[in-house]
Every structure is written in structure tokens, then in C-alpha cells.
Motif scaffolding. Structure first.
Motif, mmCIF file in Angstrom:
data_model
loop_
_atom_site.group_PDB
_atom_site.id
_atom_site.type_symbol
_atom_site.label_atom_id
_atom_site.label_comp_id
_atom_site.label_asym_id
_atom_site.label_seq_id
_atom_site.Cartn_x
_atom_site.Cartn_y
_atom_site.Cartn_z
ATOM 1 N N GLY A 335 0.937 -1.091 0.040
ATOM 2 C CA GLY A 335 0.043 0.010 -0.111
ATOM 3 C C GLY A 335 0.959 1.199 -0.003
ATOM 4 N N ILE A 336 0.469 2.447 0.534
ATOM 5 C CA ILE A 336 1.123 3.565 0.687
ATOM 6 C C ILE A 336 1.834 3.698 1.776
ATOM 7 N N ARG A 337 3.196 3.926 1.825
ATOM 8 C CA ARG A 337 3.851 4.027 2.821
ATOM 9 C C ARG A 337 4.097 5.474 3.204
ATOM 10 N N LEU A 338 3.734 5.765 4.545
ATOM 11 C CA LEU A 338 3.799 7.238 5.116
ATOM 12 C C LEU A 338 4.909 7.044 6.252
ATOM 13 N N THR A 390 -3.680 12.206 7.498
ATOM 14 C CA THR A 390 -2.773 13.211 6.494
ATOM 15 C C THR A 390 -2.118 12.391 5.479
ATOM 16 N N LEU A 391 -2.430 12.745 4.180
ATOM 17 C CA LEU A 391 -1.811 12.007 3.108
ATOM 18 C C LEU A 391 -0.742 13.081 2.410
ATOM 19 N N LEU A 392 -1.046 14.354 2.565
ATOM 20 C CA LEU A 392 -0.159 15.409 2.370
ATOM 21 C C LEU A 392 -0.143 16.550 3.005
ATOM 22 N N PRO A 393 0.631 16.730 3.832
ATOM 23 C CA PRO A 393 0.224 18.193 4.677
ATOM 24 C C PRO A 393 0.390 19.504 4.166
ATOM 25 N N ALA A 403 -0.912 12.571 -4.926
ATOM 26 C CA ALA A 403 -1.350 11.983 -3.698
ATOM 27 C C ALA A 403 -3.038 11.400 -4.022
ATOM 28 N N VAL A 404 -3.606 12.124 -4.540
ATOM 29 C CA VAL A 404 -4.918 11.208 -5.057
ATOM 30 C C VAL A 404 -4.826 10.131 -5.839
ATOM 31 N N TRP A 405 -4.033 10.200 -6.803
ATOM 32 C CA TRP A 405 -3.768 8.984 -7.634
ATOM 33 C C TRP A 405 -3.333 7.957 -6.800
#
Length: 556
Positions: A335-338, A390-393, A403-405
Motif C-alpha cells: 500500500g502507501i507508505r507514510l 494526513t496524506l499530504l500536509p 497523492a490522490v492518484w
């Protein structure tokens, strides 16, 4: 959008400690009770400072704590003995809590049993896994430990938190959980799960010296050297590694700390804080308020009382800085790593299938710089949404679209030239009026929504519902049809008089609240019926493999 590609073979690391996820019952690290006792030590230190400090700090007054101690003829030796007794009792309970806190991983679940008087045994089923996060609070981070939080679908307190593990143990457990949850089998040999024993081990017992590891090749054919070697993590040696390597990851974007600080400075709370002298002058001149007397009444003459007031006023700035510091995003099969955090660091993996809604927002102060922030609602987190939403601060329009993609790669959108799927979202983000395919509020909505009725609009694509609003603070919310929980049509008395209604799309708990406000009643009813049908159809065809294929990953 760019695709994830193989990184190619990497150099093998030298000898180091090998961390494995335990298949036998294992205790958390013995240092756990001491890491959990630091708030008590902080309270004792606070007491000592207050009791011995001068009047302006908050201690030493005639009726203060020190005078109370002297009045009872208690020596500081007795007070110290009492404090040591309290610490000993807390340490005893901490030891017992550690002694009976054990965990292990199986092929289908993570198990935990704990409790001294009241025993609990819990399991987090991997087929219902929502997220796995490695969190390092400030004190634990200083000594190389962390907490692993396993969130699964269910009600409150359905997940498992293991406090505290060495950072290598936490990473090894996280890697194996994500691999098993993805449906992969252990390489070589039968599962050790069938040979699990009731004899608990200490977490450090699985750490030993090992030679160079073999190349761990993912389904993409690349070796994950960056996550295989743990030397970049605080508390791990240069060549420490995990038995199960993390999936190959491609960095997508990172937020410079300078931009983060600039975004905090260009915010509405900063604006109101800067205007504080103006409000003081207004209160003194026009309303003839004695500001000094009011201030002293609120804060008093004690520094101890004033500090919480200042902290409360600056809480917003600290929260934004701590949450966005060092923010990095990457993409992998998991998945997405943050990664983010200043004092408390968090490394979280967000499966895109768990993202229920997305919101892009731009403050009026950010328009010249072209900055946006992106927030998400994530299923599985009950009371911890603030830490993971938060996906992009703060980022450029291109970074916001990327980020949406990451979480919604197929929005069913086609640009005017038939090639740019992000064009309609970009139009919703930048256009002054939500027209061009958007269902907008009628002119009579101006009576209820004077400043932004022109900017309100809603548009449905083949896979998502897009809602746009905002003049001073622009917002664009995106809800996939397959993630629609329920729908509600609302109409207040003033709306009823003007022939208006609002449609709310119910999502999971989080910052995104998709609402199409002040539509004509006929349009609102039509939107409600159509969206209900789109949600039913979306749930029939949605699958995680569609996301993996869309972002260029090999779904197996």
C-alpha cells in the motif's frame, strides 16, 4: 502518472543482527515497564520544581506545598521515601504487566494474551487487517524502541498494540504481517506455527548474529535494500536486518520542512494571532477593558499556570509541525507508505482499499504559492484518525493530484483531450466557479450561502463522487462509489422555504465530510437516487487488485 519499476539487485549487507517475527509465545521487551513509567517521573519532577521554586514560578508561597510539609514536621527524607515507595509499587505492577504480556504470530492471525487479575487473550485476524503502524514515542525513540499497532476491522478496541519492542523486532513483525495478509506463504519449509509452545521467550532472544542475507527478491524483481537494512532507523546497527524483507518501495514525494513551516506561518490561526495586539487596543480604547487585570485574573502570577495557557494557544502550530515534519510518501505492494513525525515518529502503511474518502483543501493564504493539503478517511482506525488522516500536509497542485492518484488511481475521469484523467479534478481545484459538468446551487441559495454559493458543485464520474466548495478556503472531496456507507437528504426550515436541500455522503470517522449543500430539491432527490445505485454497482466490481494494476504493481 509514473509507474513503479524494479530497482535491480542491490549490494548484500554485511553481518549483523537478524530480527524474526516470533512464532512462539514471546514477551515484549523487559524495558517496557520503564518506558511506560516516565509520566510518573515527570509528575514527581514537576512537584519538586513547584515546591522548591520561588513565588513567581508557582511555588514557595506562604500557603504552598513547602509550608504544608513543614507544618506536618515531615522531613524531606520521609517525603523521598514515600515517593520511592510509590515508584516501587508502580514498578511492581509494571513488572507483573510485562510478565503476563505475551504475543506471537501465526499464519492467519496475531495473538496476544495479557492481564494479571483479569486475563485477556486477543487475536487480530490477518484476513481482516486494516493497517499496521510502527510508532516511536519520543522517549522510546531515544533508546531505539517502538510500538506496533495492528488495526483490524471491527468495533472499538478490536486491534492490538504491543508496547514496547526493539525497532528491529517491530519492523520484522510488521513485514511478516503484511506479507501474510497479502496471501504469500513462508519461503521454504513448513510453518513453524504448528510447533508453537506455551513457554514464553523474551523478544531479544530471537536476535542473533547472522551472515550475509540472501537476495530477497519481490514479485517486481527488485531487492529492497533500504528496508532490509535497518541502520537508517534510530536504535539499529548499520547492518541489522529482518528475516522477512519489506516489499519494494518507490518514493513518490517528500515535504521539505521549510515549506511545512511556511505553510504554518501562512495560516488563519497565524493571522488571528498576529492580530492579537489589534484586539487588545480595541478592547482598551473602545470597550475600556482593563486588559492587564483580565490577563492577571486568567493567568495569575504563577509561571506554572501561564505555561499551559501558552501551550494551549500554540497547540495548533505544534500539532501541524509535529504531524508533518519529515513527511515522506512511497508506494509498494502493501500500500502507501507514510513516514512523518518530529518527536513521535510514525511509519504507517495504508492499503488503498481502506481509504474511504479524500479531501483536497487550499487556504486563501496558500493560493499564490499554489499549495494544497490532502486528507483521507481510513477504515479501521477508531479513535486515532488525527494521527493517520494526513496524506499530504502541504504540496503543489501536481503533488496533490499525485497523492490522490496513490489512493484512487481510477476515478473514471477523462479530460477534454481524452488523455488526462486528472483534468476534471484540476478544474474543480482551480476554477472560480464549479461549472463545466458540475451540478451547482441555484441562484436562490445566495440567501443562505452569500459568499460561496457560486463555488458549490457536485459531479459524479463512473467511479467517484466529487464535491467542490469554498471561496476563502477551497475544498474538493472525492468519495469512491464503492466506499459510500450511506446517504442522507437533509432540509432545514429555511431550505424548505427556498426549495433547497443538501445531500450528505456518510463515510467512516475522519476529517472528510462530503456534503453537497443547497441544491434544488429536484436535483438533490435525483442525486440521492443515482448515487445509491452507483454505490451498489461499485461494490460489486471493486477489488484491491484493480488498484495494484492501476499503479503498475504485479497483483498475485
Amino acid at each position: 502518472m509514473s509507474q513503479l519499476r524494479s530497482t535491480g539487485p542491490a549490494a548484500e549487507p554485511g553481518p549483523g543482527h537478524l530480527y524474526r517475527a516470533p512464532r512462539e509465545w514471546t514477551r515484549v521487551h523487559p524495558v517496557s515497564p520503564f518506558l511506560g513509567i516516565w509520566p510518573l517521573l515527570g509528575a514527581i519532577l514537576f512537584y519538586l520544581v513547584v515546591s522548591r521554586a520561588p513565588d513567581w514560578v508557582g511555588g514557595g508561597s506562604e500557603d504552598g506545598v513547602t509550608d504544608a510539609i513543614n507544618a506536618t514536621h515531615l522531613s524531606y527524607f520521609v517525603i523521598g521515601a514515600i515517593l520511592l515507595g510509590i515508584i516501587a509499587i508502580v514498578a511492581l505492577f509494571g513488572y507483573l504487566g510485562w510478565r503476563f504480556n505475551q504475543y506471537r504470530i501465526g499464519d492467519d492471525a496475531v495473538y496476544q494474551r495479557k492481564g494479571v487479575l483479569f486475563r485477556q487473550q486477543r487475536q487480530a485476524r490477518l484476513d481482516r487487517l486494516q493497517a499496521v503502524d510502527v510508532v516511536q514515542p519520543f522517549v522510546a525513540r531515544l533508546v531505539g524502541f517502538g510500538v506496533i499497532r495492528i488495526e483490524v476491522a471491527g468495533g472499538e478496541n478490536s486491534g492490538i498494540a504491543l508496547e514496547y519492542l526493539r525497532i528491529g523486532d517491530a519492523e520484522a513483525l510488521r513485514n511478516e504481517i503484511l506479507e501474510l495478509a497479502a496471501g504469500y506463504k513462508r519461503r521454504g519449509g513448513p510453518s513453524r506455527d504448528s510447533h508453537a509452545t506455551d513457554k514464553p521467550l523474551v523478544a531479544d532472544a530471537v536476535v542473533g548474529d547472522a551472515g550475509p542475507s540472501s537476495q530477497a527478491v519481490s514479485s517486481l524483481g527488485g531487492v529492497q535494500g533500504d528496508n532490509l537494512v535497518l541502520g537508517s532507523l534510530h536504535g539499529a546497527a548499520a547492518h541489522d536486518r529482518t528475516d522477512r524483507p519489506a516489499a519494494v518501495e518507490r518514493p513518490v514525494y517528500a515535504v521539505p520542512n521549510g515549506r511545512l513551516i511556511g505553510s504554518i506561518a501562512l495560516s488563519w490561526p497565524t493571522f488571528w494571532l498576529v492580530l492579537t495586539p489589534v484586539w487588545i487596543v480595541v478592547l482598551m480604547v473602545i470597550f475600556r477593558v482593563d486588559v492587564q487585570r483580565v490577563f492577571l485574573a486568567i493567568v495569575g502570577t504563577s509561571l506554572v499556570t501561564a505555561v499551559p495557557v501558552v501551550v494551549g494557544l500554540l497547540g495548533f502550530f505544534w500539532t501541524q509541525l509535529n504531524r508533518g515534519f519529515g513527511f515522506k510518501a512511497g508506494i509498494s505492494q502493501d500500500g502507501i507508505r507514510l513516514r512523518h513525525g518530529l518527536l513521535e515518529t510514525r511509519r504507517q502503511t495504508v492499503p488503498p482499499g481502506r481509504v474511504q474518502a479524500v479531501r483536497l483543501r487550499q487556504s486563501w493564504w496558500w493560493r499564490k504559492a499554489g499549495w494544497w493539503d490532502v486528507s483521507i478517511n481510513v477504515a479501521g482506525y477508531q479513535n486515532d484518525q488525527d494521527a493517520v488522516s494526513t496524506l499530504l500536509p502541504v504540496g503543489s497542485r501536481a503533488e496533490a493530484l499525485e497523492a490522490v492518484w496513490l489512493v484512487l488511481p481510477d476515478l473514471g475521469l477523462v479530460g477534454e483531450d481524452g488523455t488526462d484523467p486528472s483534468a476534471p479534478i484540476a478544474e474543480a481545484m482551480e476554477s472560480l466557479r464549479a461549472a463545466d459538468g458540475f451540478l451547482t446551487s441555484p441562484r436562490r441559495a445566495r440567501a443562505l450561502d452569500l459568499f460561496q454559493w457560486r463555488q458549490r458543485g457536485v459531479r459524479a464520474t463512473d467511479s467517484a463522487l466529487i464535491i467542490r466548495s469554498g471561496r476563502f478556503v477551497r475544498e474538493v472531496s472525492i468519495t469512491p462509489h464503492a466506499r459510500t456507507q450511506s446517504l442522507e437528504l437533509r432540509q432545514g426550515p429555511l431550505q424548505r422555504t427556498l426549495g433547497l436541500a443538501s445531500v450528505e455522503v456518510h463515510s467512516t470517522n475522519g476529517p472528510v465530510k462530503p456534503v453537497a449543500k443547497h441544491l434544488a430539491v429536484a436535483d438533490a432527490v435525483a442525486l440521492l437516487d443515482a448515487q445509491a445505485e452507483r454505490a451498489r454497482e461499485g461494490r460489486k466490481h471493486q477489488s484491491p487488485e484493480q488498484w495494484m494494476k492501476a499503479v503498475g504493481l504485479d497483483a498475485r
